[in-house]
Design an enzyme around this catalytic site. Structure first.
Site, PDB file in Angstrom:
ATOM      1  N   ALA A  15       0.940  -1.171   0.231  1.00 40.16           N
ATOM      2  CA  ALA A  15      -0.130   0.692  -0.338  1.00 40.16           C
ATOM      3  C   ALA A  15       0.405   1.200   0.022  1.00 40.16           C
ATOM      4  CB  ALA A  15      -1.056   0.040   1.790  1.00 40.16           C
ATOM      5  N   CYS A  16       0.409   2.062  -1.039  1.00 47.15           N
ATOM      6  CA  CYS A  16       1.154   3.430  -0.924  1.00 47.15           C
ATOM      7  C   CYS A  16       0.252   4.628  -1.107  1.00 47.15           C
ATOM      8  CB  CYS A  16       1.720   3.358  -2.377  1.00 47.15           C
ATOM      9  SG  CYS A  16       1.517   3.851  -3.367  1.00 47.15           S
ATOM     10  N   ASP A  17       0.557   5.461  -0.859  1.00 50.34           N
ATOM     11  CA  ASP A  17       0.601   6.782  -0.579  1.00 50.34           C
ATOM     12  C   ASP A  17      -0.100   7.618  -2.196  1.00 50.34           C
ATOM     13  OD1 ASP A  17      -0.837   9.089   0.505  1.00 50.34           O
ATOM     14  OD2 ASP A  17       0.704  10.140   0.467  1.00 50.34           O
TER      15      ASP A  17
END
Length: 102
Positions: A15-17
Site C-alpha cells: 500500500a502506498c500514498d
C-alpha cells in the site's frame, strides 16, 4: 494483534500514498522474491486495500491509514523501501514457515 500462518498467505498488498515510485519497486521485488510460493503481490493506494488481502505492507508513515482501511489485516510496516528487515523477515517466514504478527 492480528497474525497469520505463512501457509495462509495468498495475497500481499503493498500500500502506498501516491501510487508511484518506490512502493512499485518494492512490489516488484517482492514478486521476484516470492516467485513459486503461490503468493501474489499487488500494489494499491493505502485507502483502497482490497478485502481479499492477507497481509498489507506499507511505509510506517502510512500505517495508521492502512489500519483504518484494513483493520482486520496483518500489517507489516517498514522504514526503508528496499532491504528493510521487516520485509526480509516476512519473505523468510513465507518461504520457511511460521507466523506473521502485526
Amino acid at each position: 494483534m492480528a497474525s497469520i500462518d505463512s501457509k495462509d498467505i495468498h495475497k500481499i498488498i503493498v500500500a502506498c500514498d501516491a501510487g508511484m515510485g518506490s512502493s512499485v519497486m518494492l512490489a516488484s521485488q517482492l514478486r521476484k522474491q516470492l516467485k513459486g510460493t503461490g503468493v501474489t503481490v499487488e500494489h494499491t493506494p493505502v485507502n483502497e486495500i482490497p478485502a481479499d488481502a492477507d497481509v498489507v505492507v506499507c511505509h510506517s508513515g502510512l500505517a495508521a491509514r492502512a489500519r483504518v482501511s484494513a483493520p482486520d489485516k496483518v500489517l507489516v510496516p517498514f522504514q526503508i523501501f528496499l532491504g528493510d528487515p521487516a520485509v526480509t523477515k516476512l519473505v523468510a517466514t513465507i518461504k520457511n514457515g511460521g507466523t506473521v504478527d502485526a
